[in-house]
Design an enzyme around this catalytic site. Structure first.
Site, PDB file in Angstrom:
ATOM      1  N   LYS A 290       0.844  -1.189   0.000  1.00  0.00           N
ATOM      2  CA  LYS A 290       0.000   0.000   0.000  1.00  0.00           C
ATOM      3  C   LYS A 290       0.887   1.250   0.000  1.00  0.00           C
ATOM      4  O   LYS A 290       1.850   1.344   0.744  1.00  0.00           O
ATOM      5  CB  LYS A 290      -0.909  -0.007   1.233  1.00  0.00           C
ATOM      6  CG  LYS A 290      -2.059   0.978   1.174  1.00  0.00           C
ATOM      7  CD  LYS A 290      -3.015   0.750   2.340  1.00  0.00           C
ATOM      8  CE  LYS A 290      -4.222   1.675   2.252  1.00  0.00           C
ATOM      9  NZ  LYS A 290      -5.169   1.459   3.365  1.00  0.00           N
ATOM     10  N   GLU A 383     -19.347  -6.434  10.859  1.00  0.00           N
ATOM     11  CA  GLU A 383     -20.304  -5.662  11.652  1.00  0.00           C
ATOM     12  C   GLU A 383     -21.342  -6.543  12.332  1.00  0.00           C
ATOM     13  O   GLU A 383     -21.746  -6.275  13.469  1.00  0.00           O
ATOM     14  CB  GLU A 383     -20.992  -4.627  10.760  1.00  0.00           C
ATOM     15  CG  GLU A 383     -20.070  -3.550  10.217  1.00  0.00           C
ATOM     16  CD  GLU A 383     -19.390  -3.923   8.913  1.00  0.00           C
ATOM     17  OE1 GLU A 383     -18.667  -3.072   8.358  1.00  0.00           O
ATOM     18  OE2 GLU A 383     -19.579  -5.078   8.449  1.00  0.00           O
ATOM     19  N   ARG A 411     -25.379  -2.906   8.236  1.00  0.00           N
ATOM     20  CA  ARG A 411     -24.986  -4.276   7.931  1.00  0.00           C
ATOM     21  C   ARG A 411     -25.223  -5.209   9.122  1.00  0.00           C
ATOM     22  O   ARG A 411     -25.243  -6.421   8.950  1.00  0.00           O
ATOM     23  CB  ARG A 411     -23.518  -4.318   7.510  1.00  0.00           C
ATOM     24  CG  ARG A 411     -23.170  -3.299   6.441  1.00  0.00           C
ATOM     25  CD  ARG A 411     -21.748  -3.423   5.951  1.00  0.00           C
ATOM     26  NE  ARG A 411     -21.686  -4.362   4.835  1.00  0.00           N
ATOM     27  CZ  ARG A 411     -20.558  -4.667   4.201  1.00  0.00           C
ATOM     28  NH1 ARG A 411     -19.419  -4.134   4.594  1.00  0.00           N
ATOM     29  NH2 ARG A 411     -20.558  -5.503   3.202  1.00  0.00           N
TER      30      ARG A 411
END
Length: 650
Positions: A290, A383, A411
């Site tokens: 990244k 979640e 969610r």
């Protein structure tokens, strides 16, 4: 002229990239040309994000992968599905939106994430994580049903792979006859060891046509020899297992290839070309870094996940400083108010535990995680699990606090109802990013939580007008012996002084901030949460009563009825959709009590609000002070308007 070492403030020269209006030309390029495109693409990405601000590190990490995918696949005929979409900026640049990138995430500009309406190359709209494999599998099954020859590819990160939905899709995909390629973009060392030359070499061999032909032909021959096929399968499995984590994905029904270096463009392109024509479910494991190509982002991938717009050095002269400047009070972000409260309450009550679904930094649990590591749970992007984990803790007399964004709580809605509310468990929900969050757009606006929380039996729902109320409401929700939520906006509050104590506000008690004068028409503004700011100035302009309602559920019944009895028009204000929201709660109470008074419900429209700065979006929805005042004056000017409930406006 440059900022931050490598971010150009002038557009870099990108001669080869400039010739690409679509990715089709990439398919005829050799390795050297593809490498040049990748270099120019990275340079242009650094420049464009410096101009516009936006997601940063993830895109830098997938430059070579994006070039290789569009080189190997016949996009958009072949479907390319990105997970979450933080990493899709290079994809947008390569698919005809290069010059528009300098206005990404800005009002009227490109969306922050892939969006179907924006480009034929954006095959699936995203914003939340872990949806790509399910969506791509649906596309692959549709192609199979229609007899269409196309490859469907899902690109998912190792973080998104932690969600249960991703594994549900993998389990299904591995056992159906569909041509699906899953590319795992692994940039956190969370699954495999370092990638070396041997692993890359074996990946190319395992993906090659000669190996595949030999593998499938060998199965046919060995199938006639008792035990030989099983022995060959185990031998191949152990050989792969020595250099890659193949076993899990092979057992799920995928042909696993990798891991390979996601920045080795020739190997990546060749592997994808080989895998493109393989039938059935395929899994390519790619290792990336990244922030690749920008040293500060490589060193701090979390801090450089996104950046704000950069300004050219010297463009704006520094402001003149007073001889003895008086420092302005520093406004605190609401998430910082929560982070401080959480640590203070944890010190006061050793039953408190903090839970986050991979949002430690965003929800400001960093200090809590350091000071109370034994009571801190980051459950990754899960979640649903976060909410039910809290329910289990509450069953054992612990005091869980779930820190979660408004749109992410959607969610875990079934778990909130079935596992927490039905059992009346003592769980506190600290709901961040409520209302219009800005540049991330409709996938991240917290526009629905008042509506979906208010209808849950036994739920307490509070919304602060400022930082001090936020702290006091968190204490009130925490001490309430049942499910309770405090929803607060992104960004800073109005700058009020925050008390150091942990005293709670009384639940269901409104605050009168201003009373109307004696002259008619008498208007009362019933403001919920963040809209108390514009409500104050509108109340002054119209000589109106201003009520800070504080509590959406339960409502302050006496305050609402008193306002109905003493005013000609009630105006409800909320940064939530009107349908089913706080204004609807007021309407229902008035109808139930038989009060006939004119009501104007102002809130977010029955539409998905686009991206832009929050102030721009509030103005578009008529929820800034000017828009609110205009709506009220228009209502008062309506000739012959009979009193009625629920006149909604955007």
């Amino acid at each position: 002229m440059k900022l931050f070492d490598d971010i150009p403030v002038e557009r870099p020269a990108t001669p080869l990239l400039d010739t690409l209006e679509t990715p089709a030309a990439l398919r005829a390029m050799d390795d050297a040309q593809l490498a040049q495109v990748a270099d120019e693409l990275r340079a242009y990405l650094l420049y464009s994000v410096g101009v516009s601000g936006g997601h940063f590190g993830a895109g830098l990490g997938v430059v070579e992968l994006t070039v290789a995918l569009h080189h190997a696949l016949e996009t958009p005929h072949d479907r390319l599905v990105w997970d979450v979409g933080h990493q899709a900026y290079p994809h947008k640049i390569l698919t005809g939106r290069r010059e528009a990138m300098t206005r990404i995430r800005q009002y009227g500009g490109l969306a922050a994430f892939p969006r179907r309406a924006e480009s034929a190359y954006d095959t699936f709209g995203v914003g939340h994580s872990s949806t790509s494999i399910s969506a791509a599998l649906g596309m692959a099954l549709a192609a199979r049903t229609r007899g269409e020859k196309r490859r469907v590819c899902a690109v998912i990160g190792d973080g998104a792979l932690t969600a249960g939905m991703a594994f549900e899709a993998l389990a299904h995909a591995g056992h159906v006859d569909a041509n699906l390629l899953v590319v795992l973009n692994d940039n956190e060392m969370s699954i495999s060891e370092n990638v070396g030359g041997i692993a890359s070499y074996l990946a190319r061999i395992l993906a090659s046509k000669p190996y595949t032909t030999m593998r499938e032909g060998g199965k046919k021959v060995l199938s006639h020899l008792p035990g030989a096929l099983e022995l060959a399968r185990r031998t191949e499995e152990h050989m792969k297992g020595m250099v890659s984590p193949a076993t899990l994905f092979e057992e799920m029904g995928f042909n696993y290839i990798g891991p390979i270096d996601g920045h080795d463009l020739p190997t990546l392109a060749q592997t994808l070309r080989n895998m493109r024509d393989l039938d059935g479910p395929q899994f390519l494991h790619v290792k990336t870094r990244k922030g690749r190509g920008f040293l500060p982002a490589e060193a701090d991938p979390i801090g450089y996940h996104a950046i704000t717009k950069l300004e050219k050095n010297g463009d704006t002269p520094p402001p003149l400083k007073a001889a003895n400047p008086i420092p302005a009070p520093r406004k605190r972000k609401y998430c910082n108010v929560f982070g401080d409260w959480l640590c203070d309450m944890a010190a006061a009550d050793d039953r408190l535990v903090g839970i986050t679904p991979a949002m430690r930094e965003g929800s400001d649990l960093v200090r809590f995680s350091q000071e109370y590591p034994a009571r801190y749970y980051d459950v990754a992007i899960a979640e649903q699990h976060a909410v039910t984990l809290a329910a289990g803790l509450a069953c054992e007399a612990m005091k869980p606090v779930v820190a979660i964004y408004s749109t992410f709580l959607q969610r875990g809605y079934d778990q909130l109802i079935h596992d927490v509310a039905v059992q009346d468990l003592d769980v506190t929900f600290a709901i961040d990013r409520a209302g219009l969050v800005g540049e991330d757009g409709p996938t991240h606006h917290g526009a629905l939580d008042l509506s979906y929380l208010r209808c849950v039996p036994g739920m307490v729902v509070l919304a602060p007008a400022d930082e001090a109320e936020c702290r006091a409401m968190l204490s009130a929700a925490y001490h309430h012996p049942g499910p309770a939520a405090v929803r607060y906006p992104r960004g800073t509050g109005p700058g009020v002084e925050i008390p150091g104590h942990l005293e709670p506000l009384p639940i269901g008690r409104a605050e009168v901030r201003r009373r109307t004068g004696a002259e008619a028409p008498r208007v009362a503004l019933l403001a919920f949460g963040s809209l108390n700011g514009p409500a104050a100035s509108v109340a002054e302009a119209l000589d109106a009563t201003h009520l800070n309602m504080r509590s959406i559920k339960p409502l302050d019944r006496e305050a609402v009825l008193a306002a109905a009895d003493g005013h000609d028009l009630l105006v409800t204000l909320e940064e939530n959709v009107v349908a089913g929201g706080a204004g609807s709660a007021v309407n229902e109470l008035l109808v139930a009590e038989g009060r006939r008074v004119a009501v104007l419900n102002l809130g977010l429209p029955d539409a998905f609000v686009e991206h832009g700065k929050p102030a721009e979006l509030l103005a578009e929805c008529g929820l800034d002070a000017e828009g609110i005042e205009a709506s009220i004056r228009a209502r008062l000017a309506t000739d012959g308007a009979s009193p009625r409930h629920g006149d909604a406006a955007c």
